[in-house]
Design an enzyme around this catalytic site. Structure first.
Site, mmCIF file in Angstrom:
data_model
loop_
_atom_site.group_PDB
_atom_site.id
_atom_site.type_symbol
_atom_site.label_atom_id
_atom_site.label_comp_id
_atom_site.label_asym_id
_atom_site.label_seq_id
_atom_site.Cartn_x
_atom_site.Cartn_y
_atom_site.Cartn_z
ATOM 1 N N HIS A 122 -37.733 -0.083 6.118
ATOM 2 C CA HIS A 122 -36.785 -1.111 6.513
ATOM 3 C C HIS A 122 -36.105 -1.703 5.273
ATOM 4 O O HIS A 122 -36.745 -2.304 4.416
ATOM 5 C CB HIS A 122 -37.488 -2.229 7.292
ATOM 6 C CG HIS A 122 -36.532 -3.219 7.853
ATOM 7 N ND1 HIS A 122 -36.171 -4.356 7.191
ATOM 8 C CD2 HIS A 122 -35.812 -3.209 9.004
ATOM 9 C CE1 HIS A 122 -35.293 -5.028 7.905
ATOM 10 N NE2 HIS A 122 -35.067 -4.355 9.005
ATOM 11 N N ARG B 194 0.826 -1.208 0.000
ATOM 12 C CA ARG B 194 0.000 0.000 0.000
ATOM 13 C C ARG B 194 0.862 1.260 0.000
ATOM 14 O O ARG B 194 0.423 2.312 -0.472
ATOM 15 C CB ARG B 194 -0.920 0.009 1.218
ATOM 16 C CG ARG B 194 -2.024 -1.028 1.173
ATOM 17 C CD ARG B 194 -3.103 -0.669 0.180
ATOM 18 N NE ARG B 194 -3.923 0.452 0.638
ATOM 19 C CZ ARG B 194 -4.799 1.097 -0.100
ATOM 20 N NH1 ARG B 194 -4.958 0.762 -1.373
ATOM 21 N NH2 ARG B 194 -5.511 2.090 0.389
ATOM 22 N N CYS C 2 -7.922 9.268 -15.912
ATOM 23 C CA CYS C 2 -8.463 10.150 -16.936
ATOM 24 C C CYS C 2 -8.677 9.406 -18.254
ATOM 25 O O CYS C 2 -7.985 8.420 -18.542
ATOM 26 C CB CYS C 2 -7.530 11.337 -17.155
ATOM 27 S SG CYS C 2 -7.697 12.638 -15.908
ATOM 28 N N HIS D 117 -11.562 15.200 -14.618
ATOM 29 C CA HIS D 117 -10.596 15.134 -13.524
ATOM 30 C C HIS D 117 -10.955 16.101 -12.396
ATOM 31 O O HIS D 117 -10.782 15.780 -11.220
ATOM 32 C CB HIS D 117 -9.192 15.453 -14.052
ATOM 33 C CG HIS D 117 -8.104 15.285 -13.042
ATOM 34 N ND1 HIS D 117 -7.467 14.080 -12.837
ATOM 35 C CD2 HIS D 117 -7.540 16.167 -12.167
ATOM 36 C CE1 HIS D 117 -6.548 14.224 -11.888
ATOM 37 N NE2 HIS D 117 -6.577 15.488 -11.467
ATOM 38 N N CYS E 169 -37.270 -2.089 15.305
ATOM 39 C CA CYS E 169 -35.951 -1.830 14.734
ATOM 40 C C CYS E 169 -35.344 -0.588 15.398
ATOM 41 O O CYS E 169 -35.939 0.497 15.356
ATOM 42 C CB CYS E 169 -36.051 -1.631 13.221
ATOM 43 S SG CYS E 169 -34.498 -1.121 12.443
ATOM 44 N N HIS F 232 -13.103 9.484 -7.246
ATOM 45 C CA HIS F 232 -13.262 8.035 -7.222
ATOM 46 C C HIS F 232 -13.721 7.580 -5.835
ATOM 47 O O HIS F 232 -13.563 8.282 -4.840
ATOM 48 C CB HIS F 232 -11.960 7.326 -7.597
ATOM 49 C CG HIS F 232 -10.848 7.500 -6.600
ATOM 50 N ND1 HIS F 232 -10.111 8.661 -6.493
ATOM 51 C CD2 HIS F 232 -10.342 6.663 -5.646
ATOM 52 C CE1 HIS F 232 -9.199 8.529 -5.540
ATOM 53 N NE2 HIS F 232 -9.330 7.332 -5.001
#
Length: 342
Positions: free
Chosen positions: A238, A23, A46, A112, A194, A164
């Site tokens: 729900h 990463r 792009c 972009h 709920c 993104h």
């Protein structure tokens, strides 16, 4: 990636950690200066640079033969690869497993310099359609949890400025998610209702933290907001899994999301933020005690020692007051969004 990622479990907390050495090799083009115009000739997202990304797993075309949204595997994945080996326990009792899963990038639009907070509502709907399509495909692969998220701005952890989002499918359900479900399940066992819809009804009745009400969705800032301007968008009905949202629900969500993000941009001068779609783990979609929702967390503060040591967040603002600020911004933004809708 040359080094396979690994999931390791903390024996003390039972939380999972991904060991992902690759990463650190991610490309970066973000800058803390808000007015910097980045060089799009080097942007892999792009148009014209499609060969620089892995092969698409999803695409929405435009009328001119180009694309509106692309989804590709992340070259610098957090998790990747098919299931194989199971969990192992070392002689010292440490639990680990291969870092298998899926990690995809949703390239939201060709432009972009555009953003979900400024484009027309149809473009936001296209992104949500890509989310739902890939959610369903990954659900069919029977992963344990699917996390959809967006990092906006360098303070939120984004590395490329082209708009993104990301989707990660995991082979385990983290204990933090299980804990959230356990609280909702206990409430359902005690009351037959709920918890999430009950909280939403109380927020609507009180009104002070409501940002926006619509036929299908309500945007509000929670009573115990962890950060300034934390905002949730929740269905009124729900619906446990985001993957089960209907076409019309995506249309309605697109308008609410575009409006809220536009309001945050207007009120806070385009802040860094993360948003996450919280959806039920795979296999739990039929539960009656959970409702999927979208959480927006602006990055206006940095957790310090007390917060890290105690787990108690310190929010320097009252959500009742920040909700009023965002409402005023949204009153203007909602009209703008409607005018530029397709």
């Amino acid at each position: 990636m040359s080094i396979r990622n690994e999931l390791r479990q903390d024996r003390i907390t039972k939380t999972w950690v991904v060991i992902a050495p690759g990463r650190g090799e991610r490309p970066h083009d973000t800058n803390d200066e808000p007015d910097v115009t980045h060089n799009t000739s080097h942007c892999p997202f792009c148009p014209g640079h499609e060969a620089e990304t892995p092969a698409e797993v999803f695409r929405l075309n435009d009328s001119n033969g180009g694309w509106r949204v692309r989804v590709v595997p992340n070259k610098f994945e957090v998790l990747g690869g098919d299931r194989g080996e199971s969990r192992t326990v070392s002689p010292q009792g440490f639990v680990s497993m291969p870092g298998v899963g899926r990690h995809e990038v949703v390239i939201e639009m060709p432009e972009h310099g555009a953003d979900l907070a400024t484009v027309d509502v149809q473009a936001v709907r296209d992104v949500l359609t890509a989310y739902r399509t890939r959610f369903r495909a990954l659900r069919d692969e029977n992963w344990a949890l699917i996390v959809i998220f967006r990092n906006h701005g360098s303070a939120a952890g984004t590395s490329l400025s082209h708009p993104h989002s990301q989707i990660v499918a995991t082979p385990v359900v983290p204990i933090q998610i299980r804990h959230r479900f356990d609280i909702a399940r206990q409430y359902f066992d005690d009351t037959g209702a709920c918890l999430y819809l009950d909280v939403l009804e109380r927020e609507i009745a009180g009104g002070r933290r409501i940002i926006l009400e619509q036929a299908q969705y309500v945007a509000f800032q929670p009573f115990a907001s962890a950060v300034p301007f934390e905002t949730w968008i929740m269905p009124r009905v729900h619906r446990t899994s985001f993957g089960d949202a209907s076409d019309q629900e995506l249309v309605d969500l697109a308008l609410v999301l575009r409006t809220v993000l536009g309001g945050l941009r207007r009120a806070l001068a385009d802040p860094s933020y993360n948003y996450v779609i919280e959806s039920a783990p795979i296999g739990d979609e039929d539960r009656q005690y959970f409702v999927w929702h979208l959480r927006i967390l602006p990055r206006l503060t940095t957790p310090a020692g007390f917060e890290l040591g105690s787990g108690i967040r310190v929010n320097p603002s009252r959500p009742e007051e920040t909700a009023e600020i965002l409402r005023r911004a949204i009153d203007s933004e909602a009209e703008v969004a409607r005018k530029i809708s397709v």
